[in-house]
Design a protein around this motif. Structure first.
Motif, PDB file in Angstrom:
ATOM      1  N   PHE A   1       0.788  -1.218   0.000  1.00 32.29           N
ATOM      2  CA  PHE A   1       0.000   0.000   0.000  1.00 32.29           C
ATOM      3  C   PHE A   1       0.831   1.286   0.000  1.00 32.29           C
ATOM      4  O   PHE A   1       2.005   1.282   0.372  1.00 32.29           O
ATOM      5  N   ARG A   2       0.193   2.385  -0.391  1.00 30.11           N
ATOM      6  CA  ARG A   2       0.773   3.711  -0.156  1.00 30.11           C
ATOM      7  C   ARG A   2       0.810   3.893   1.352  1.00 30.11           C
ATOM      8  O   ARG A   2      -0.180   3.673   2.041  1.00 30.11           O
ATOM      9  N   PRO A   3       1.956   4.285   1.922  1.00 28.16           N
ATOM     10  CA  PRO A   3       2.046   4.379   3.379  1.00 28.16           C
ATOM     11  C   PRO A   3       1.057   5.383   3.958  1.00 28.16           C
ATOM     12  O   PRO A   3       0.805   6.436   3.368  1.00 28.16           O
ATOM     13  N   ALA A   4       0.519   5.062   5.116  1.00 25.96           N
ATOM     14  CA  ALA A   4      -0.199   6.061   5.903  1.00 25.96           C
ATOM     15  C   ALA A   4       0.844   6.959   6.569  1.00 25.96           C
ATOM     16  O   ALA A   4       1.873   6.480   7.038  1.00 25.96           O
ATOM     17  N   MET A   5       0.583   8.260   6.601  1.00 24.11           N
ATOM     18  CA  MET A   5       1.541   9.209   7.160  1.00 24.11           C
ATOM     19  C   MET A   5       0.811  10.255   8.003  1.00 24.11           C
ATOM     20  O   MET A   5      -0.299  10.684   7.666  1.00 24.11           O
ATOM     21  N   LEU A   6       1.463  10.654   9.087  1.00 19.91           N
ATOM     22  CA  LEU A   6       0.952  11.695   9.969  1.00 19.91           C
ATOM     23  C   LEU A   6       1.823  12.938   9.827  1.00 19.91           C
ATOM     24  O   LEU A   6       3.054  12.847   9.824  1.00 19.91           O
ATOM     25  N   HIS A   7       1.185  14.109   9.737  1.00 20.40           N
ATOM     26  CA  HIS A   7       1.911  15.376   9.589  1.00 20.40           C
ATOM     27  C   HIS A   7       1.509  16.333  10.698  1.00 20.40           C
ATOM     28  O   HIS A   7       0.317  16.569  10.935  1.00 20.40           O
ATOM     29  N   ARG A   8       2.516  16.887  11.352  1.00 19.97           N
ATOM     30  CA  ARG A   8       2.281  17.920  12.356  1.00 19.97           C
ATOM     31  C   ARG A   8       3.012  19.194  11.945  1.00 19.97           C
ATOM     32  O   ARG A   8       4.198  19.149  11.599  1.00 19.97           O
ATOM     33  N   PHE A   9       2.291  20.302  12.022  1.00 20.12           N
ATOM     34  CA  PHE A   9       2.868  21.591  11.640  1.00 20.12           C
ATOM     35  C   PHE A   9       2.738  22.593  12.776  1.00 20.12           C
ATOM     36  O   PHE A   9       1.742  22.590  13.517  1.00 20.12           O
TER      37      PHE A   9
ATOM     38  N   PRO B   1       6.484   5.258   7.938  1.00 17.30           N
ATOM     39  CA  PRO B   1       7.561   4.347   7.550  1.00 17.30           C
ATOM     40  C   PRO B   1       8.369   4.851   6.373  1.00 17.30           C
ATOM     41  O   PRO B   1       8.041   5.869   5.750  1.00 17.30           O
ATOM     42  N   LEU B   2       9.417   4.118   6.064  1.00 19.82           N
ATOM     43  CA  LEU B   2      10.207   4.326   4.852  1.00 19.82           C
ATOM     44  C   LEU B   2       9.918   3.177   3.895  1.00 19.82           C
ATOM     45  O   LEU B   2       9.925   2.006   4.286  1.00 19.82           O
ATOM     46  N   ILE B   3       9.691   3.506   2.641  1.00 20.38           N
ATOM     47  CA  ILE B   3       9.338   2.474   1.666  1.00 20.38           C
ATOM     48  C   ILE B   3      10.504   1.523   1.417  1.00 20.38           C
ATOM     49  O   ILE B   3      10.310   0.323   1.227  1.00 20.38           O
ATOM     50  N   PHE B   4      11.718   2.038   1.459  1.00 18.83           N
ATOM     51  CA  PHE B   4      12.860   1.183   1.141  1.00 18.83           C
ATOM     52  C   PHE B   4      13.001   0.036   2.134  1.00 18.83           C
ATOM     53  O   PHE B   4      13.546  -1.017   1.787  1.00 18.83           O
ATOM     54  N   ASP B   5      12.517   0.207   3.345  1.00 15.96           N
ATOM     55  CA  ASP B   5      12.564  -0.886   4.312  1.00 15.96           C
ATOM     56  C   ASP B   5      11.856  -2.120   3.764  1.00 15.96           C
ATOM     57  O   ASP B   5      12.235  -3.257   4.067  1.00 15.96           O
TER      58      ASP B   5
ATOM     59  N   LEU C   1      26.959   3.184   0.010  1.00 14.12           N
ATOM     60  CA  LEU C   1      26.501   1.906  -0.523  1.00 14.12           C
ATOM     61  C   LEU C   1      25.051   1.956  -0.991  1.00 14.12           C
ATOM     62  O   LEU C   1      24.692   1.344  -1.997  1.00 14.12           O
ATOM     63  N   THR C   2      24.219   2.668  -0.260  1.00 10.39           N
ATOM     64  CA  THR C   2      22.785   2.699  -0.549  1.00 10.39           C
ATOM     65  C   THR C   2      22.293   4.139  -0.465  1.00 10.39           C
ATOM     66  O   THR C   2      22.460   4.781   0.572  1.00 10.39           O
ATOM     67  N   PRO C   3      21.670   4.644  -1.521  1.00 10.39           N
ATOM     68  CA  PRO C   3      21.190   6.032  -1.485  1.00 10.39           C
ATOM     69  C   PRO C   3      20.143   6.243  -0.401  1.00 10.39           C
ATOM     70  O   PRO C   3      19.490   5.308   0.063  1.00 10.39           O
ATOM     71  N   LYS C   4      19.972   7.480  -0.025  1.00  7.31           N
ATOM     72  CA  LYS C   4      18.993   7.839   0.996  1.00  7.31           C
ATOM     73  C   LYS C   4      17.579   7.633   0.459  1.00  7.31           C
ATOM     74  O   LYS C   4      17.294   7.924  -0.702  1.00  7.31           O
ATOM     75  N   ASP C   5      16.718   7.117   1.300  1.00  3.93           N
ATOM     76  CA  ASP C   5      15.310   6.961   0.963  1.00  3.93           C
ATOM     77  C   ASP C   5      14.587   8.278   1.271  1.00  3.93           C
ATOM     78  O   ASP C   5      14.451   8.672   2.426  1.00  3.93           O
ATOM     79  N   HIS C   6      14.135   8.951   0.224  1.00  4.37           N
ATOM     80  CA  HIS C   6      13.440  10.230   0.385  1.00  4.37           C
ATOM     81  C   HIS C   6      11.919  10.070   0.372  1.00  4.37           C
ATOM     82  O   HIS C   6      11.195  11.071   0.334  1.00  4.37           O
ATOM     83  N   SER C   7      11.437   8.829   0.377  1.00  4.81           N
ATOM     84  CA  SER C   7      10.010   8.610   0.157  1.00  4.81           C
ATOM     85  C   SER C   7       9.132   9.299   1.200  1.00  4.81           C
ATOM     86  O   SER C   7       8.008   9.701   0.881  1.00  4.81           O
TER      87      SER C   7
ATOM     88  N   SER D   1       4.604   0.301  -0.511  1.00  2.84           N
ATOM     89  CA  SER D   1       5.421   0.432  -1.716  1.00  2.84           C
ATOM     90  C   SER D   1       5.146   1.787  -2.345  1.00  2.84           C
ATOM     91  O   SER D   1       4.403   2.609  -1.807  1.00  2.84           O
ATOM     92  N   TYR D   2       5.740   1.983  -3.502  1.00  2.00           N
ATOM     93  CA  TYR D   2       5.589   3.240  -4.229  1.00  2.00           C
ATOM     94  C   TYR D   2       4.185   3.341  -4.817  1.00  2.00           C
ATOM     95  O   TYR D   2       3.634   2.364  -5.319  1.00  2.00           O
ATOM     96  N   TRP D   3       3.630   4.537  -4.750  1.00  2.00           N
ATOM     97  CA  TRP D   3       2.280   4.831  -5.223  1.00  2.00           C
ATOM     98  C   TRP D   3       2.386   6.125  -6.002  1.00  2.00           C
ATOM     99  O   TRP D   3       3.168   6.997  -5.647  1.00  2.00           O
TER     100      TRP D   3
END
Length: 741
Positions: free
Chosen positions: A433-441, A460-464, A498-504, A533-535
């Protein structure tokens, strides 16, 4: 990866029967001869390559997949421009697995990230130009004329006297002896014949006539059909099953345990489906993930309270500025898990041969599909050949390859051609799925401007999750026993050399364009155990919603017009300003509307493309109704303006669907509640608003267009609903009359 010379990148070789095969080897590791199958007899195995046969046929091997986004037309147009052959006269062949087909942006043979044209713009044009240079040199030798005096047109070299011409096919023997030039001059934009002007879809006729072969269309002699009974909850495991009733049904051939569940093989898909219903299966759910959307957001809130997270962007001192500010606004936004819901459900076909395993799959990553097949089949990657088909939608879903794992395991056990098909219910219930995400401003205002901005993203991070698919594909020579180890190493070394940063989680938030003196963006990692995963538009999908909704809230708190407020913070962002001003003008921003309607605006840059949208919406009979969307997009130079327009339209509708309906949830037993389009709703034809797409003419390099239309559509609609009702939409999907005040 070592650097190679231009001469090493492009080689010229002669094929049998006098055919000229012009191999265009692009940066990357060398491809072994057995890693690709030429489209013509005797062809050399390059990365991306052109082939001209004695009958004048031109074949172009496309190293990106076609899932509706227009790569067949767009990338073929690039090579057609420099080769001086009409795009419709070029045969397009989908690339097999090969190291040289790796997408330079990702290090994998991936189609995604709206990167296809962007990463092909220079190298594919140069490849076509080199081929054309060889043909010009060949004609110059035949005619004994200076190369500079010759021109090309529609697959011919033209003599300077204006009366003679040589077809490319007539130059094959001479061309095969020519050296490949190290440097070429690309056509000037003012001389373009096809780029920016060719608006026909090369795959349209094949698709409307049924000639185009999607994964679900693959048919092989002696083929059987398979379906799989998968665990009812995430993380549940098979204990035992009774197949006695299933085996008594007509057409049933076999029932077998596989890694991901129980497979039923039958003479037809429907027979396999009916037999699956008769299985009695015991599942071990002791380790099953049992969450709901609400429990996930409770977990996220606790994680955000417990940890400030990693600072991803920090300018000035946001914490101090907020502490000393007189006017502070706080807001919290929720973006739920979303399914992909591609029109073509997941499927794949596999067949054991005398040399290995062949797989036909609608996949966004054929190299990852090969590793997926190797995981479960017992064959090594070198013994597996993947045939990529057309894709009936991707949206990131077809980067995860479990459907290939399943069909490879079944076919390797049965030793006969197997076609695996997921039902629509399988596809939604077992999505990644597209990750559920919480945002606080937290934002501070002073003198009509934003003075401080703090954005905490939790999720979460998708690359995990994606590392399992990606890591081993980068090392196909590694023994199967190390696949999971490679994935673990990839996760542990994320954000290193070795592994690029996950910016997802943070993309679209760390690059917020507004000028704010004290700005901080943080990410708090929290994973609920739901596969993600990626959406379409990835992190931009939720960050665009959160950032642009909060910016609208700040404008309202400041008592400012939302467009004027944004423009005031974009002094140093001319391309952002330009699309915003164009969209506002075209949408008649500020002009009166009929009663019961309002406008909302949003601005977002993703995948290099600047997009502003104004949504006009209302509420009718208790339901949200979108009447009109005005979109201004600056994606740099456009290879095919019609496809750009189509992708913006599709991206907008994708975003509006998420805003109006997008949400999956689980019951207390861990069962997904949604199963098909009756309860995971897509926008219907009669709901489609008027779409007005304004494309900015630009001389900048081409950028992505498949995804940038999606992020601003969601907040623009939410902001319109706030303007209409005074209630702020802080969670998707939006609710008429049930928003946060």
């Amino acid at each position: 990866m070592s650097e190679v010379s231009r001469r090493e990148l492009f080689r010229l070789g002669a094929a049998g029967s006098g055919a000229l095969v012009l191999g265009m080897v692009l940066p990357g590791c060398a491809t072994a001869p057995d890693e690709r199958e030429p489209t013509r007899v005797g062809a050399w195995s390059p990365n991306a390559w052109l082939e001209i046969d004695p009958q004048g046929g031109v074949a172009f091997t496309l190293d990106r997949v076609e899932m509706g986004q227009g790569t067949v037309t767009g990338i073929t147009t690039l090579v057609a421009e420099e080769l001086a052959v009409a795009p419709e006269n070029i045969e397009v062949v989908f690339a097999p697995v090969g190291d040289a087909y790796i997408n330079p942006q990702y290090g994998l043979q991936v189609t995604g990230g709206s990167a296809s044209v962007r990463t092909s713009w220079q190298r594919v044009r140069e490849a076509g130009a080199r081929v054309r240079a060889v043909l010009l040199a060949s004609a110059a030798e035949v005619w004994q004329e200076p190369v500079a005096s010759l021109t090309t047109e529609d697959g011919h070299v033209l003599h300077p006297d204006g009366t003679q011409r040589l077809a490319y096919r007539e130059l094959l023997e001479v061309a095969s002896r020519q050296g490949m030039p190290e440097k070429v001059t690309l056509r000037r934009p003012e001389d373009f014949r096809y780029i920016g002007k060719h608006n026909r879809r090369l795959d349209a006729l094949a698709k409307v006539t049924g000639e185009a072969r999607f994964g679900i269309d693959v048919e092989l002699e002696g083929m059987r059909y398979a379906v799989v009974a998968r665990p009812p909850a995430i993380g549940a495991r098979l204990v035992s099953f009774d197949d006695s009733r299933a085996r008594q049904l007509p057409g049933v051939i076999d029932v077998l345990a596989i890694e991901r569940g129980v497979a039923v093989v039958a003479e037809s898909y429907w027979q396999a489906m009916k037999a699956r219903e008769e299985l009695s299966i015991e599942w071990d759910e002791s380790d099953a993930v049992k969450v709901t959307q609400d429990s996930v957001f409770r977990q996220y809130r606790q994680a955000a309270d417990d940890s400030a997270g990693d600072t991803e962007r920090n300018e000035g001192d946001a914490a101090r500025a907020l502490e000393n500010a007189d006017q502070v606004l706080e807001a919290e936004y929720e973006a739920p898990f979303l399914a992909h819901a591609t029109m073509e459900p997941q499927n794949a076909t596999a067949m054991v041969t005398d040399w290995g395993l062949e797989v036909w799959a609608p996949t966004q990553g054929p190299d990852m599909a090969r590793i997926a097949a190797a995981r479960t089949s017992g064959y090594s990657p070198g013994e597996i050949r993947v045939h990529t088909t057309f894709l009936g939608g991707g949206f990131g879903r077809r980067l995860t390859q479990e459907y290939v794992e399943e069909v490879a395991e079944i076919a390797s056990q049965r030793k006969e051609p197997i076609k695996l098909v997921w039902s629509r219910e399988d596809d939604i219930r077992h999505d990644v799925f597209r990750p559920a995400m919480l945002h606080r401003f937290h934002g501070a205002l002073a003198d009509g401007r934003v003075r401080a901005w703090d954005h905490q993203i939790t999720g979460p991070l998708i690359f995990d999750w994606f590392a399992r698919n990606a890591a081993a594909a980068q090392y196909p020579w590694a023994p199967r026993m190390f696949y999971n180890t490679l994935a673990s190493v990839g996760r542990l070394t994320e954000d290193t050399f070795l592994t690029p940063k996950d910016h997802s989680a943070i993309e679209g938030a760390v690059d917020v364009p507004y000028a704010v003196p004290d700005l901080q963006v943080r990410h708090t990692h929290s994973d609920a155990g739901v596969p993600v995963s990626y959406w379409r538009s990835v992190g931009h999908s939720h960050n665009g919603f959160a950032v642009e909704t909060f910016m609208d809230e700040l404008a309202h708190r400041a008592g400012e017009d939302p467009v004027a407020f944004r423009l005031r913070h974009l002094e140093d962002s001319p391309r952002h300003r330009d699309v915003l001003e164009r969209a506002a003008e075209a949408a008649d921003w500020g002009a009166p509307l009929p009663d019961g309607r309002a406008r909302g605006v949003a601005l977002h840059r993703s995948f290099g493309t600047f997009v502003a949208q104004v949504v006009e919406a209302g509420i009718e009979d208790g339901a949200i109704r979108v009447h009109r969307v005005t979109c201004a997009a600056d994606c740099g130079r456009m290879v095919n303006p019609d496809i750009v327009r189509m992708q913006m339209e599709g991206g907008i509708l994708f975003g509006l669907t998420a805003a109006l309906y997008g949400e999956v949830d689980w019951d207390d037993n861990g069962r997904l509640e949604q199963s098909n389009f009756h309860d995971y709703t897509l926008m219907r034809h009669d709901e489609t608003p008027e779409l007005n797409i304004l494309l900015v003419e630009s001389g900048e390099e081409p950028q992505g267009v498949g995804e940038p239309g999606t992020p601003p559509a969601i907040p623009a609609l939410g902001n319109a609903l706030f303007a209409l009702t005074g209630e702020r939409q802080r969670r998707t999907p939006f609710r008429a009359g049930n928003a946060d005040a």
